[in-house]
Design an enzyme around this catalytic site. Structure first.
Site, mmCIF file in Angstrom:
data_model
loop_
_atom_site.group_PDB
_atom_site.id
_atom_site.type_symbol
_atom_site.label_atom_id
_atom_site.label_comp_id
_atom_site.label_asym_id
_atom_site.label_seq_id
_atom_site.Cartn_x
_atom_site.Cartn_y
_atom_site.Cartn_z
ATOM 1 N N ARG A 183 8.412 -2.130 -7.401
ATOM 2 C CA ARG A 183 7.939 -2.593 -8.700
ATOM 3 C C ARG A 183 7.718 -1.389 -9.607
ATOM 4 O O ARG A 183 8.614 -0.951 -10.303
ATOM 5 C CB ARG A 183 6.660 -3.430 -8.544
ATOM 6 C CG ARG A 183 6.279 -4.197 -9.812
ATOM 7 C CD ARG A 183 5.094 -5.113 -9.577
ATOM 8 N NE ARG A 183 3.844 -4.392 -9.389
ATOM 9 C CZ ARG A 183 2.990 -4.087 -10.369
ATOM 10 N NH1 ARG A 183 3.269 -4.423 -11.609
ATOM 11 N NH2 ARG A 183 1.873 -3.432 -10.107
ATOM 12 N N LYS A 184 6.517 -0.803 -9.564
ATOM 13 C CA LYS A 184 6.214 0.359 -10.405
ATOM 14 C C LYS A 184 5.869 1.602 -9.585
ATOM 15 O O LYS A 184 6.207 2.716 -9.964
ATOM 16 C CB LYS A 184 5.039 0.048 -11.343
ATOM 17 C CG LYS A 184 5.360 -0.953 -12.443
ATOM 18 C CD LYS A 184 4.159 -1.090 -13.382
ATOM 19 C CE LYS A 184 4.465 -2.016 -14.540
ATOM 20 N NZ LYS A 184 3.295 -2.146 -15.451
ATOM 21 N N TYR A 187 -2.445 6.830 -0.434
ATOM 22 C CA TYR A 187 -1.284 6.685 -1.318
ATOM 23 C C TYR A 187 -1.410 7.579 -2.546
ATOM 24 O O TYR A 187 -0.452 8.260 -2.944
ATOM 25 C CB TYR A 187 -1.171 5.217 -1.740
ATOM 26 C CG TYR A 187 -0.021 4.905 -2.667
ATOM 27 C CD1 TYR A 187 1.279 4.809 -2.186
ATOM 28 C CD2 TYR A 187 -0.241 4.677 -4.027
ATOM 29 C CE1 TYR A 187 2.335 4.494 -3.031
ATOM 30 C CE2 TYR A 187 0.805 4.372 -4.879
ATOM 31 C CZ TYR A 187 2.093 4.279 -4.383
ATOM 32 O OH TYR A 187 3.122 3.978 -5.228
ATOM 33 N N SER A 194 -0.740 -5.170 -6.898
ATOM 34 C CA SER A 194 0.604 -5.115 -6.333
ATOM 35 C C SER A 194 0.874 -6.340 -5.458
ATOM 36 O O SER A 194 1.968 -6.919 -5.495
ATOM 37 C CB SER A 194 0.772 -3.825 -5.530
ATOM 38 O OG SER A 194 2.112 -3.656 -5.123
ATOM 39 N N THR A 205 3.991 1.093 1.774
ATOM 40 C CA THR A 205 4.708 0.954 3.052
ATOM 41 C C THR A 205 6.154 1.421 2.958
ATOM 42 O O THR A 205 6.619 2.205 3.796
ATOM 43 C CB THR A 205 4.692 -0.525 3.503
ATOM 44 O OG1 THR A 205 3.366 -1.037 3.420
ATOM 45 C CG2 THR A 205 5.213 -0.659 4.915
ATOM 46 N N HIS A 238 2.035 -4.213 10.202
ATOM 47 C CA HIS A 238 0.951 -4.541 9.276
ATOM 48 C C HIS A 238 -0.297 -4.965 10.049
ATOM 49 O O HIS A 238 -1.318 -5.295 9.437
ATOM 50 C CB HIS A 238 1.360 -5.685 8.338
ATOM 51 C CG HIS A 238 2.264 -5.287 7.218
ATOM 52 N ND1 HIS A 238 2.120 -4.103 6.513
ATOM 53 C CD2 HIS A 238 3.327 -5.926 6.646
ATOM 54 C CE1 HIS A 238 3.046 -4.034 5.584
ATOM 55 N NE2 HIS A 238 3.789 -5.119 5.641
ATOM 56 N N SER A 254 0.813 -1.220 0.000
ATOM 57 C CA SER A 254 0.000 0.000 0.000
ATOM 58 C C SER A 254 0.847 1.270 0.000
ATOM 59 O O SER A 254 0.324 2.354 0.207
ATOM 60 C CB SER A 254 -0.915 0.021 1.234
ATOM 61 O OG SER A 254 -1.816 -1.040 1.208
#
Length: 343
Positions: free
Chosen positions: A305-306, A240, A182, A89, A152, A87
């Site tokens: 990742r992205k 986010y 994700s 993190t 978490h 999310s």
């Protein structure tokens, strides 16, 4: 044990020490706890997720959560970064570390974030407590203050010392469409061949039923959302997508929430811009420390990742979009929590 010679074998009786007996008893209790819980396969780094206190946990995390609740002692100046996995993190950890430690590490040319992964700088106590309890309690007690930690865990599962103290929690929430994609990409990449493999459709069905690490995701989000409304000085709730669209504004919000001296200085804007630059996704992703090595048996490169908004559109069929939209309305409708879904 025994010793042997030509004429006889002599058995030596060794009594178990109280510490060994206590350790065995604890291990048996932990095994019994795991065996007593409902289990399912789902998006996770372990073969099964176990339903513990109303939420789904990986096998090795149930023990850590249990010990975290029993043994963690919060300090009033502790700062926690909380989230569902995948999310934002890692990014929030880096930004918060930069804010909390801006006086301690004023040089941005030789900053810890350039040589350490954010997860190493901002540890998860529930993971730490899965290992040797005494050593981890000592490690946490020796951290420099204010301690910056992460979790978490859903809000209802946090140790009472956290919820009842004056420590602060920053929660980051991502729209459920991108969170799913994700998570699916992440767990598909890190899982060994021995673990269950899910197609995106199979994983999506699990997700819609709330079966993912620390899920149901809607209950996780609502726990912190409701607390941020009830106690805005205790919990700061961030989106986010908002953090990406206006990073400066929301990093200032974090600094103000933490009563950081940054907000009072004449150079506050410069400091905040430098922290944002240091923690930029592309910058962190290209650092050698984040491209090689492992954390908790996970390659560090998989934490980056992205970092994009709206990538879910490349994965979702029209029926998946319709189904998840209905679940969001059903689970979150009336709460005031809503998402801008970019496509």
């Amino acid at each position: 044990m025994f010793s042997s010679n030509s004429s006889s074998i002599h058995f030596t009786h060794i009594e178990a020490t109280p510490m060994a007996l206590a350790s065995d008893k604890q291990a048996n209790e932990e095994n019994e706890l795991i065996l007593s819980l409902p289990k399912e396969t789902g998006l996770s780094s372990t073969p099964y997720l176990y339903l513990f206190q109303g939420f789904w946990y990986p096998t090795d995390n149930v023990e850590g959560v249990n010990k975290f609740q029993k043994h963690f002692h919060a300090k009033d100046n502790d700062v926690f970064v909380a989230s569902l996995p995948k999310s934002g993190t890692t990014w929030l950890k880096a930004l918060t570390f930069g804010i909390v430690n801006h006086q301690r590490f004023s040089s941005f040319d030789n900053h810890p974030l350039l040589s350490s992964n954010p997860h190493e700088l901002v540890p998860f106590p529930e993971f730490m407590y899965s290992h040797d309890l005494h050593d981890q309690i000592l490690s946490l007690s020796n951290m420099s203050e204010p301690r910056l930690l992460s979790t978490h865990l859903p809000f209802p599962s946090l140790p009472e010392s956290i919820t009842k103290s004056n420590c602060k929690i920053i929660y980051i929430c991502r729209n459920p469409f991108d969170t799913f994609v994700s998570a699916w990409e992440f767990f598909t990449k890190i899982n060994s061949v021995s673990l269950p493999k899910f197609t995106v459709e199979e994983a999506f069905e699990k997700y819609c039923n709330g079966i993912m690490v620390y899920g149901p995701w809607w209950s996780h989000m609502l726990g912190y959302w409701n607390e941020s409304i009830t106690r805005p000085n205790k919990v700061l709730f961030l989106m986010y997508e908002d953090l990406i669209e206006d990073t400066v504004f929301h990093v200032k919000r974090i600094a103000e929430f933490l009563d950081s001296p940054i907000t009072q200085g004449g150079e506050s804007s410069t400091v905040i811009e430098n922290i944002i630059k240091l923690c930029k996704f592309e910058t962190m992703k290209d650092l050698e420390v984040n491209k090689s090595g492992y954390l908790q048996n996970i390659a560090k490169k998989h934490f980056f990742r992205k970092g994009e908004i709206g990538d879910w559109i490349n994965y979702f069929s029209p029926s998946m979009i319709e189904k998840l939209s209905k679940i969001i309305e059903e689970k979150l409708g009336g709460s005031g929590l809503s998402f801008k879904v970019h496509s």
